[in-house]
Design a protein around this motif. Structure first.
Motif, mmCIF file in Angstrom:
data_model
loop_
_atom_site.group_PDB
_atom_site.id
_atom_site.type_symbol
_atom_site.label_atom_id
_atom_site.label_comp_id
_atom_site.label_asym_id
_atom_site.label_seq_id
_atom_site.Cartn_x
_atom_site.Cartn_y
_atom_site.Cartn_z
ATOM 1 N N GLY A 23 0.813 -1.212 0.000
ATOM 2 C CA GLY A 23 0.000 0.000 0.000
ATOM 3 C C GLY A 23 0.844 1.259 0.000
ATOM 4 N N PHE A 24 1.925 1.254 0.791
ATOM 5 C CA PHE A 24 2.795 2.428 0.854
ATOM 6 C C PHE A 24 3.483 2.668 -0.478
ATOM 7 C CE2 PHE A 24 6.954 4.386 1.615
ATOM 8 C CZ PHE A 24 6.550 5.572 2.213
ATOM 9 N N VAL A 25 4.008 1.607 -1.083
ATOM 10 C CA VAL A 25 4.729 1.751 -2.355
ATOM 11 C C VAL A 25 3.786 2.238 -3.457
ATOM 12 C CG1 VAL A 25 5.948 0.477 -4.179
ATOM 13 C CG2 VAL A 25 6.545 0.111 -1.775
ATOM 14 N N LEU A 26 2.586 1.670 -3.542
ATOM 15 C CA LEU A 26 1.626 2.111 -4.550
ATOM 16 C C LEU A 26 1.219 3.577 -4.321
ATOM 17 C CD1 LEU A 26 -0.738 -0.982 -4.918
ATOM 18 C CD2 LEU A 26 0.877 -0.088 -6.606
ATOM 19 N N GLY A 27 0.963 3.909 -3.046
ATOM 20 C CA GLY A 27 0.600 5.290 -2.732
ATOM 21 C C GLY A 27 1.725 6.259 -3.027
ATOM 22 N N LEU A 28 2.945 5.867 -2.711
ATOM 23 C CA LEU A 28 4.100 6.723 -2.969
ATOM 24 C C LEU A 28 4.300 6.925 -4.471
ATOM 25 C CD1 LEU A 28 6.530 8.251 -1.859
ATOM 26 C CD2 LEU A 28 7.801 6.094 -1.849
ATOM 27 N N TRP A 29 4.183 5.847 -5.233
ATOM 28 C CA TRP A 29 4.307 5.953 -6.696
ATOM 29 C C TRP A 29 3.272 6.914 -7.245
ATOM 30 C CZ3 TRP A 29 0.539 4.388 -10.260
ATOM 31 C CH2 TRP A 29 0.923 4.484 -11.607
ATOM 32 N N ARG A 30 2.056 6.782 -6.762
ATOM 33 C CA ARG A 30 0.967 7.627 -7.247
ATOM 34 C C ARG A 30 1.211 9.099 -6.877
ATOM 35 N NH1 ARG A 30 -2.602 11.495 -5.638
ATOM 36 N NH2 ARG A 30 -4.180 11.609 -7.231
ATOM 37 N N ALA A 31 1.622 9.355 -5.635
ATOM 38 C CA ALA A 31 1.848 10.736 -5.184
ATOM 39 C C ALA A 31 3.000 11.378 -5.938
ATOM 40 C CB ALA A 31 2.114 10.752 -3.681
ATOM 41 N N ALA A 32 4.084 10.627 -6.131
ATOM 42 C CA ALA A 32 5.233 11.176 -6.862
ATOM 43 C C ALA A 32 4.857 11.471 -8.309
ATOM 44 C CB ALA A 32 6.402 10.195 -6.801
ATOM 45 N N ARG A 33 3.993 10.642 -8.884
ATOM 46 C CA ARG A 33 3.596 10.807 -10.287
ATOM 47 C C ARG A 33 2.781 12.085 -10.499
ATOM 48 N NH1 ARG A 33 -0.512 8.956 -13.667
ATOM 49 N NH2 ARG A 33 -1.609 8.030 -11.904
ATOM 50 N N VAL A 34 1.936 12.445 -9.522
ATOM 51 C CA VAL A 34 1.081 13.629 -9.703
ATOM 52 C C VAL A 34 1.699 14.902 -9.134
ATOM 53 C CG1 VAL A 34 -1.006 12.208 -9.650
ATOM 54 C CG2 VAL A 34 -0.239 13.336 -7.558
ATOM 55 N N SER A 35 2.847 14.790 -8.473
ATOM 56 C CA SER A 35 3.404 15.943 -7.757
ATOM 57 C C SER A 35 3.739 17.109 -8.682
ATOM 58 C CB SER A 35 4.651 15.528 -6.972
ATOM 59 O OG SER A 35 5.670 15.080 -7.849
ATOM 60 N N LYS A 36 4.169 16.808 -9.896
ATOM 61 C CA LYS A 36 4.539 17.887 -10.818
ATOM 62 C C LYS A 36 3.335 18.741 -11.192
ATOM 63 C CE LYS A 36 8.647 15.638 -12.676
ATOM 64 N NZ LYS A 36 9.328 15.085 -13.861
ATOM 65 N N ARG A 37 2.156 18.146 -11.134
ATOM 66 C CA ARG A 37 0.927 18.912 -11.383
ATOM 67 C C ARG A 37 0.771 20.025 -10.352
ATOM 68 N NH1 ARG A 37 -4.139 15.239 -10.815
ATOM 69 N NH2 ARG A 37 -2.920 14.007 -12.281
ATOM 70 N N TYR A 38 1.370 19.823 -9.171
ATOM 71 C CA TYR A 38 1.302 20.797 -8.081
ATOM 72 C C TYR A 38 2.578 21.641 -7.996
ATOM 73 C CZ TYR A 38 -2.668 18.088 -6.266
ATOM 74 O OH TYR A 38 -3.869 17.443 -6.113
ATOM 75 N N ASN A 39 3.465 21.472 -8.965
ATOM 76 C CA ASN A 39 4.751 22.190 -8.976
ATOM 77 C C ASN A 39 5.610 21.857 -7.761
ATOM 78 O OD1 ASN A 39 4.274 23.601 -11.445
ATOM 79 N ND2 ASN A 39 2.900 24.975 -10.317
ATOM 80 N N ILE A 40 5.578 20.601 -7.350
ATOM 81 C CA ILE A 40 6.421 20.116 -6.263
ATOM 82 C C ILE A 40 7.254 18.958 -6.803
ATOM 83 C CG2 ILE A 40 6.446 18.955 -4.018
ATOM 84 C CD1 ILE A 40 4.099 20.592 -3.188
ATOM 85 N N GLU A 41 8.547 18.970 -6.501
ATOM 86 C CA GLU A 41 9.435 17.921 -6.985
ATOM 87 C C GLU A 41 9.064 16.580 -6.357
ATOM 88 O OE1 GLU A 41 13.242 19.235 -5.812
ATOM 89 O OE2 GLU A 41 13.344 20.877 -7.258
ATOM 90 N N PRO A 42 9.086 15.493 -7.153
ATOM 91 C CA PRO A 42 8.776 14.171 -6.604
ATOM 92 C C PRO A 42 9.638 13.793 -5.397
ATOM 93 C CG PRO A 42 8.866 14.082 -8.997
ATOM 94 C CD PRO A 42 9.338 15.456 -8.599
ATOM 95 N N GLU A 43 10.894 14.264 -5.398
ATOM 96 C CA GLU A 43 11.788 13.939 -4.274
ATOM 97 C C GLU A 43 11.245 14.480 -2.954
ATOM 98 O OE1 GLU A 43 12.755 15.328 -7.138
ATOM 99 O OE2 GLU A 43 13.839 13.624 -8.046
ATOM 100 N N ARG A 44 10.624 15.670 -3.018
ATOM 101 C CA ARG A 44 10.037 16.260 -1.803
ATOM 102 C C ARG A 44 8.865 15.416 -1.312
ATOM 103 N NH1 ARG A 44 14.185 19.141 -0.207
ATOM 104 N NH2 ARG A 44 14.643 20.977 -1.464
ATOM 105 N N VAL A 45 8.082 14.900 -2.241
ATOM 106 C CA VAL A 45 6.946 14.052 -1.873
ATOM 107 C C VAL A 45 7.444 12.748 -1.246
ATOM 108 C CG1 VAL A 45 4.985 12.751 -2.784
ATOM 109 C CG2 VAL A 45 5.441 15.057 -3.615
#
Length: 200
Positions: A23-45
Motif C-alpha cells: 500500500g505504501f509503495v503504490l501510494g508513494l508511486w501515485r503521489a510522486a507521479r502527480v506531484s509535478k501537477r502541483y509544482n512540487i518535486e517528486p523527491e520532496r513528496v
C-alpha cells in the motif's frame, strides 16, 4: 486466515506488514507521479512520505498502547517495539503523520495544504491495503452475521473459531478504494488548497 504468508529463511513474512508495504509503495508511486501537477518535486513528496510513514508507525503504536493502559497498566509500553504482534491505531498514526508532514513542509518552505492534497488519495490506497492485511491476519472483524459471506476468524484470546462474522476489513477495503476514486475526481476540479485533504 494466514497471518504469516511465507518465510525467507528463518524470517516470517507477515501478511499485515507486507500489505502495508504494498500500500505504501503504490501510494508513494501515485503521489510522486502527480506531484509535478502541483509544482512540487517528486523527491520532496518521497521525503515527506517517508517522514509520515515513520511517524505514523510510532504514533499508531503509542495510541494503541495508551488505550490498553486502563486494562493492562503502564507495563504495556515494555512491548512498544513488538509491532509484528499487532496493535496499531489508525487515528494515532494519522495524527503523527500529519504532524510529521507539517514539520517537513515548514522546514522546506512548502505549503502544507498542497502537500496534504497530494498525499490524501495515496493515504486511501495505503489504508485499503492495510485492511487486506487485517483480513489475512484475522483481526478487526465485525459482528456475527447470518449473511452468506460471513467469515469465521480465529479468536486471539480463546484460540477458537468465531461465529461467522462480517468481514469488516473487506468492507473497509472497498470503501477506501471508493474514497480514492472520489478524491482523485476532486483533485481534478478547480478548488482551494486543502480541499482534497479535508475531503478525506
Amino acid at each position: 486466515m494466514k497471518s504469516i504468508l511465507f518465510y525467507i529463511g528463518p524470517v516470517p513474512i507477515r501478511a499485515y506488514g507486507l500489505m502495508m508495504v504494498i500500500g505504501f509503495v503504490l501510494g508513494l508511486w501515485r503521489a510522486a507521479r502527480v506531484s509535478k501537477r502541483y509544482n512540487i518535486e517528486p523527491e520532496r513528496v518521497i521525503d515527506a512520505s517517508l517522514a509520515a510513514l515513520i511517524a505514523g508507525i510510532v504514533g499508531s503504536r503509542v495510541l494503541y498502547l495508551l488505550m490498553q493502559v486502563p486494562v493492562d497498566g503502564w507495563s504495556v509500553f515494555s512491548e512498544i517495539h513488538r509491532i509484528w504482534e499487532g496493535g496499531l491505531s489508525f487515528h494515532g498514526g494519522l495524527v503523527a503523520a500529519v504532524l510529521a508532514v507539517g514539520a517537513y513542509t515548514r522546514l522546506k518552505g512548502i505549503k502544507f495544504l498542497t502537500m496534504a492534497d497530494i498525499l490524501a488519495p495515496s493515504l486511501a490506497i495505503g489504508y485499503a491495503f492495510a485492511r487486506i492485511g487485517c483480513f489475512l491476519n484475522g483481526c478487526c472483524y465485525g459482528h456475527p452475521t447470518d449473511l452468506p459471506w460471513g467469515v469465521s476468524f480465529l479468536d486471539p484470546v480463546t484460540h477458537t473459531l468465531t461465529d461467522p462474522s462480517h468481514p469488516a476489513q473487506l468492507y473497509a477495503f472497498i470503501i477506501s478504494l471508493g474514497i480514492f476514486g472520489i478524491l482523485t475526481r476532486i483533485e481534478r476540479l478547480p478548488r482551494p488548497a486543502g480541499l482534497t485533504f479535508f475531503s478525506y
